[in-house]
Design a protein around this motif. Sequence first.
Motif, PDB file in Angstrom:
ATOM      1  N   ALA A   1       0.840  -1.192   0.000  1.00  0.00           N
ATOM      2  CA  ALA A   1       0.000   0.000   0.000  1.00  0.00           C
ATOM      3  C   ALA A   1       0.875   1.241   0.000  1.00  0.00           C
ATOM      4  O   ALA A   1       1.956   1.258   0.602  1.00  0.00           O
ATOM      5  N   ASP A   2       0.402   2.267  -0.682  1.00  0.00           N
ATOM      6  CA  ASP A   2       1.071   3.560  -0.639  1.00  0.00           C
ATOM      7  C   ASP A   2       1.042   4.091   0.790  1.00  0.00           C
ATOM      8  O   ASP A   2       0.016   3.956   1.478  1.00  0.00           O
ATOM      9  N   PRO A   3       2.144   4.684   1.278  1.00  0.00           N
ATOM     10  CA  PRO A   3       2.115   5.232   2.639  1.00  0.00           C
ATOM     11  C   PRO A   3       0.974   6.211   2.859  1.00  0.00           C
ATOM     12  O   PRO A   3       0.475   6.339   3.989  1.00  0.00           O
ATOM     13  N   ALA A   4       0.538   6.904   1.806  1.00  0.00           N
ATOM     14  CA  ALA A   4      -0.559   7.861   1.955  1.00  0.00           C
ATOM     15  C   ALA A   4      -1.847   7.186   2.378  1.00  0.00           C
ATOM     16  O   ALA A   4      -2.737   7.830   2.930  1.00  0.00           O
ATOM     17  N   ALA A   5      -1.961   5.887   2.139  1.00  0.00           N
ATOM     18  CA  ALA A   5      -3.159   5.156   2.554  1.00  0.00           C
ATOM     19  C   ALA A   5      -3.173   4.889   4.044  1.00  0.00           C
ATOM     20  O   ALA A   5      -4.195   4.426   4.576  1.00  0.00           O
ATOM     21  N   THR A   6      -2.055   5.130   4.729  1.00  0.00           N
ATOM     22  CA  THR A   6      -1.893   4.949   6.184  1.00  0.00           C
ATOM     23  C   THR A   6      -2.242   3.541   6.646  1.00  0.00           C
ATOM     24  O   THR A   6      -2.759   3.345   7.743  1.00  0.00           O
ATOM     25  N   ILE A   7      -1.946   2.554   5.805  1.00  0.00           N
ATOM     26  CA  ILE A   7      -2.113   1.150   6.189  1.00  0.00           C
ATOM     27  C   ILE A   7      -0.784   0.596   6.679  1.00  0.00           C
ATOM     28  O   ILE A   7      -0.706  -0.022   7.741  1.00  0.00           O
ATOM     29  N   ILE A   8       0.267   0.819   5.907  1.00  0.00           N
ATOM     30  CA  ILE A   8       1.625   0.448   6.290  1.00  0.00           C
ATOM     31  C   ILE A   8       2.434   1.734   6.339  1.00  0.00           C
ATOM     32  O   ILE A   8       2.615   2.413   5.321  1.00  0.00           O
TER      33      ILE A   8
ATOM     34  N   TYR B   1       9.844  -3.551  -2.791  1.00  0.00           N
ATOM     35  CA  TYR B   1       8.593  -4.251  -3.107  1.00  0.00           C
ATOM     36  C   TYR B   1       7.706  -3.375  -4.004  1.00  0.00           C
ATOM     37  O   TYR B   1       7.167  -3.826  -5.017  1.00  0.00           O
ATOM     38  N   ARG B   2       7.536  -2.123  -3.590  1.00  0.00           N
ATOM     39  CA  ARG B   2       6.603  -1.247  -4.288  1.00  0.00           C
ATOM     40  C   ARG B   2       7.133  -0.847  -5.660  1.00  0.00           C
ATOM     41  O   ARG B   2       6.369  -0.713  -6.612  1.00  0.00           O
ATOM     42  N   GLN B   3       8.438  -0.675  -5.772  1.00  0.00           N
ATOM     43  CA  GLN B   3       8.993  -0.331  -7.078  1.00  0.00           C
ATOM     44  C   GLN B   3       8.895  -1.513  -8.037  1.00  0.00           C
ATOM     45  O   GLN B   3       8.581  -1.348  -9.220  1.00  0.00           O
ATOM     46  N   TYR B   4       9.149  -2.709  -7.532  1.00  0.00           N
ATOM     47  CA  TYR B   4       9.025  -3.902  -8.367  1.00  0.00           C
ATOM     48  C   TYR B   4       7.565  -4.102  -8.789  1.00  0.00           C
ATOM     49  O   TYR B   4       7.277  -4.444  -9.941  1.00  0.00           O
ATOM     50  N   GLN B   5       6.652  -3.864  -7.874  1.00  0.00           N
ATOM     51  CA  GLN B   5       5.223  -3.942  -8.191  1.00  0.00           C
ATOM     52  C   GLN B   5       4.882  -2.967  -9.315  1.00  0.00           C
ATOM     53  O   GLN B   5       4.192  -3.330 -10.282  1.00  0.00           O
ATOM     54  N   ALA B   6       5.368  -1.738  -9.209  1.00  0.00           N
ATOM     55  CA  ALA B   6       5.079  -0.733 -10.232  1.00  0.00           C
ATOM     56  C   ALA B   6       5.645  -1.149 -11.579  1.00  0.00           C
ATOM     57  O   ALA B   6       5.005  -0.954 -12.628  1.00  0.00           O
TER      58      ALA B   6
END
Length: 457
Positions: free
Chosen positions: A151-158, A255-260
């Motif tokens: 999750a994007d940090p802006a979502a405030t989940i992680i 993780y997030r960059q690979y996902q993108a």
Amino acid sequence: MRLMANADLCAPDPPAPDPGGPTPGAPGPAAPASVESGRAESVPVPAPAGLVLAPIRAARFDVGGAALAARTSPPYDVIDEAERARLWAGDEHNVVRLILPGEDYPGAAATLQAWLEAGVLRRDERSALYVCEQEQDGHVQRGLIGAVALADPAATIILPHENTMAGPVTDRLALTRATRANLEPIFLVYAGDGETSRLVSTVVTTAPAVETTTGDGVIHRLWLVDDPATLAAIAADLLPRRAVIADGHHRYATYRQYQAERHAAGDGPGPWDFGLAFLVDATVSGPQVHAIHRSIAALPLAEAVRRASGPFTVRPLTGPPPTLLDELAAAGRDGPAFVLTDGASAHLLTAPDPALLARSLPRDRSEAFRRLDVTIAHLALIVDVWGLQDTVEVVDYHHDAPAAIAAAAASGGTALLLNPTPVADVTAVAQAGERMPRKSTLFTPKPRTGLLLRPLD
């Protein structure tokens, strides 16, 4: 609850929780499908509805006890060259050959594939969450290992609490591209004391599937949980919660960059929408928090003390080096406190001048950020008082005080010793959407690398 292993596609997000609470007698949200199920209908949603920890089919070394310990390692970012060489030479199947291959990323990928084909690593037959217990010097930490929905940090989940640097992310991303695997988990903490923690406490009363004691004296135990009702209860409990990254900011960014990248390539939903994670309830059986100390090679102690006198109250310390942290902890109960030492002499810094704090700490940041010792150390002391650049070329980092003192003694510089940052303060900064200075905290015990790997194919 049983043992198992293997991995492929991704899980749908569980339905969002009803803000008004569940309807009496209505079923709770289903457990997330395995992120490696391979079923076409298991289509992930890249923006999860909440905190999702999905079961995985892990790859594990086909040994136990001392043989397993010999194949594991600390996380990649705390291994120096001497430790890397020792681990590499100690066992031909030590996981350091995968996580620190130098720049031979294709070689790491070939090694991983060879180990899987030869049965050195075996994939569990079914998907599971893994209860992990670590025992160190009487302290017990327990949590769950699985695949967390990114999750994007802006979502405030992680929530991250530290900034990242480009170099480590570039390195980990190249390794991920080559191996197509999550080789070591990130470390997440959350405040729970809910159904998940109660279930974990029940699981650990049974015999573990895996137990080993590593060279640092930490006992590691694993249990596998695949019961659908248990997984559903865990999913329902975790979904509305938020987690803070205790360790692994660079891996999470990877993780997030690979996902993108995979989505940009048109690959669509897949296992890259999740990342291997160790999730710990900090309110029940959480980690211990230690300070990460600093050394500044280019700043002699006498000059450091001279510049700090006035902006801080400075008091010489006369006790031997082992007592310095005791003096620091006692002083820290009343406010910010630091110890400066070169190994031969030491000084305690307390009571920073309010005018110094007013000019050096950004006014647009939260009070949680501004009151941190590590914030004051970097922005007020290092940058303002000492007039130094806050860069990795100037400030070095050490996971224990003796190492920081030894570095200062060897260079003719100054060791800056800090008190640990309380978990509550770390969480407060993260929840404010802010980042602490890099290398602000050391959470222990860290997840052991090599107990579980997560191939993405």
